[in-house]
Design an enzyme around this catalytic site. Structure first.
Site, mmCIF file in Angstrom:
data_model
loop_
_atom_site.group_PDB
_atom_site.id
_atom_site.type_symbol
_atom_site.label_atom_id
_atom_site.label_comp_id
_atom_site.label_asym_id
_atom_site.label_seq_id
_atom_site.Cartn_x
_atom_site.Cartn_y
_atom_site.Cartn_z
ATOM 1 N N GLY A 45 80.093 -20.887 -62.378
ATOM 2 C CA GLY A 45 78.687 -20.682 -62.045
ATOM 3 C C GLY A 45 78.583 -19.688 -60.907
ATOM 4 O O GLY A 45 79.540 -19.497 -60.155
ATOM 5 N N GLN A 50 74.632 -15.401 -53.787
ATOM 6 C CA GLN A 50 76.080 -15.228 -53.575
ATOM 7 C C GLN A 50 76.539 -13.788 -53.759
ATOM 8 O O GLN A 50 77.672 -13.452 -53.419
ATOM 9 C CB GLN A 50 76.871 -16.133 -54.528
ATOM 10 C CG GLN A 50 76.682 -17.611 -54.248
ATOM 11 C CD GLN A 50 77.558 -18.430 -55.157
ATOM 12 O OE1 GLN A 50 77.191 -18.691 -56.300
ATOM 13 N NE2 GLN A 50 78.722 -18.830 -54.666
ATOM 14 N N CYS A 98 83.145 -23.819 -54.365
ATOM 15 C CA CYS A 98 82.137 -22.764 -54.372
ATOM 16 C C CYS A 98 82.828 -21.438 -54.061
ATOM 17 O O CYS A 98 83.639 -21.383 -53.134
ATOM 18 C CB CYS A 98 81.086 -23.075 -53.311
ATOM 19 S SG CYS A 98 79.757 -21.870 -53.255
ATOM 20 N N LEU A 99 82.501 -20.404 -54.830
ATOM 21 C CA LEU A 99 83.141 -19.100 -54.605
ATOM 22 C C LEU A 99 82.830 -18.545 -53.215
ATOM 23 O O LEU A 99 83.592 -17.742 -52.692
ATOM 24 C CB LEU A 99 82.705 -18.100 -55.688
ATOM 25 C CG LEU A 99 83.146 -18.427 -57.123
ATOM 26 C CD1 LEU A 99 82.548 -17.425 -58.109
ATOM 27 C CD2 LEU A 99 84.662 -18.456 -57.251
ATOM 28 N N HIS A 140 74.444 -27.627 -58.654
ATOM 29 C CA HIS A 140 75.123 -26.880 -57.587
ATOM 30 C C HIS A 140 74.508 -25.477 -57.452
ATOM 31 O O HIS A 140 74.197 -25.029 -56.344
ATOM 32 C CB HIS A 140 76.628 -26.794 -57.898
ATOM 33 C CG HIS A 140 77.413 -25.962 -56.937
ATOM 34 N ND1 HIS A 140 78.379 -26.497 -56.105
ATOM 35 C CD2 HIS A 140 77.392 -24.630 -56.675
ATOM 36 C CE1 HIS A 140 78.891 -25.518 -55.365
ATOM 37 N NE2 HIS A 140 78.321 -24.377 -55.700
ATOM 38 N N GLU A 141 74.322 -24.803 -58.593
ATOM 39 C CA GLU A 141 73.772 -23.435 -58.553
ATOM 40 C C GLU A 141 72.297 -23.454 -58.147
ATOM 41 O O GLU A 141 71.830 -22.567 -57.438
ATOM 42 C CB GLU A 141 73.953 -22.735 -59.909
ATOM 43 C CG GLU A 141 75.399 -22.597 -60.380
ATOM 44 C CD GLU A 141 76.332 -22.008 -59.342
ATOM 45 O OE1 GLU A 141 75.893 -21.164 -58.537
ATOM 46 O OE2 GLU A 141 77.505 -22.421 -59.310
ATOM 47 N N HIS A 144 71.864 -23.412 -54.578
ATOM 48 C CA HIS A 144 72.027 -22.072 -53.992
ATOM 49 C C HIS A 144 70.693 -21.324 -53.900
ATOM 50 O O HIS A 144 70.416 -20.669 -52.903
ATOM 51 C CB HIS A 144 72.994 -21.218 -54.826
ATOM 52 C CG HIS A 144 74.439 -21.400 -54.477
ATOM 53 N ND1 HIS A 144 74.946 -21.115 -53.221
ATOM 54 C CD2 HIS A 144 75.489 -21.815 -55.220
ATOM 55 C CE1 HIS A 144 76.250 -21.362 -53.223
ATOM 56 N NE2 HIS A 144 76.616 -21.782 -54.411
HETATM 57 NI NI NI Z 1 78.504 -22.350 -55.081
#
Ligand code: NI
Length: 189
Positions: A45, A50, A98-99, A140-141, A144
């Protein structure tokens, strides 16, 4: 085009993102670049903040991990101007990463089912329900685009234990095999 992934500590990750207008320039290119960036970093995701854009866009591809999903069917979907309108079911714990927060993984507790309204890449409106791991990635996304990170959901003690690690990430003291942009590095320019 692969875009640098914004690291923990950058204010863009804390913004409540804005809706996308269909006629707005460049959002389709942004979506294409986000897919490329997500796959390059082997993510399931990715949300627009991000990559530095405070827009209500995120991507989910849980098809990549379908064989670990215990019979659940994966999804590959872009979510534009999404609104979660209902979260139901039991709370369950899942190990999230998370990236933007490399090498940190923690169990996060969330409700198991969601109902969400969104537009797809053709700007068609959908209202759908998801559960299991796909719902989890969406939650989760979705966080963000509301300026929330998974570490915000952790208990105070856990947060204190992670503080040094998170500080190091915001200072660029972390190794990743994908390109990142760190808040400190940005200030210098
Ligand atoms: Ni994330």
């Amino acid at each position: 085009m692969i875009l640098p992934i914004i690291a923990f500590g950058d204010p863009v990750l804390r913004k409540e993102c804005e809706d996308v207008e269909e006629k707005e320039a460049n959002w389709k290119t942004l979506v294409e670049n986000m897919w490329e960036t997500m796959y390059n970093a082997r993510g399931v995701g990715l949300a627009a903040p991000q990559v530095g854009k405070a827009k209500r866009i995120f991507l989910v591809d849980s098809k990549q991990i379908e064989e670990d999903l215990d019979g659940e069917e994966g999804i590959k979907q872009v979510f534009i101007n999404a609104e979660i309108i209902e979260e139901t079911g039991e709370e369950w714990s899942y190990n999230e990463g998370c990236l933007s927060i490399p090498h940190v993984r923690e169990d996060v507790s969330r409700l198991e089912k969601i109902k969400i309204q969104f537009y797809d890449e053709a700007f068609n409106f959908h209202e759908r329900e998801f559960e299991g791991v796909s719902a989890r990635i969406i939650q989760h996304e979705y966080d963000h685009i509301e300026g929330v990170l998974f570490t915000d959901h952790l208990k105070p003690l856990k947060k204190r234990m992670l503080k040094k690690k998170l500080d190091d990430i915001s200072k660029g003291k972390v190794q990743t095999d994908y390109v990142m942009r760190f808040p400190a590095a940005k200030k210098k320019r």
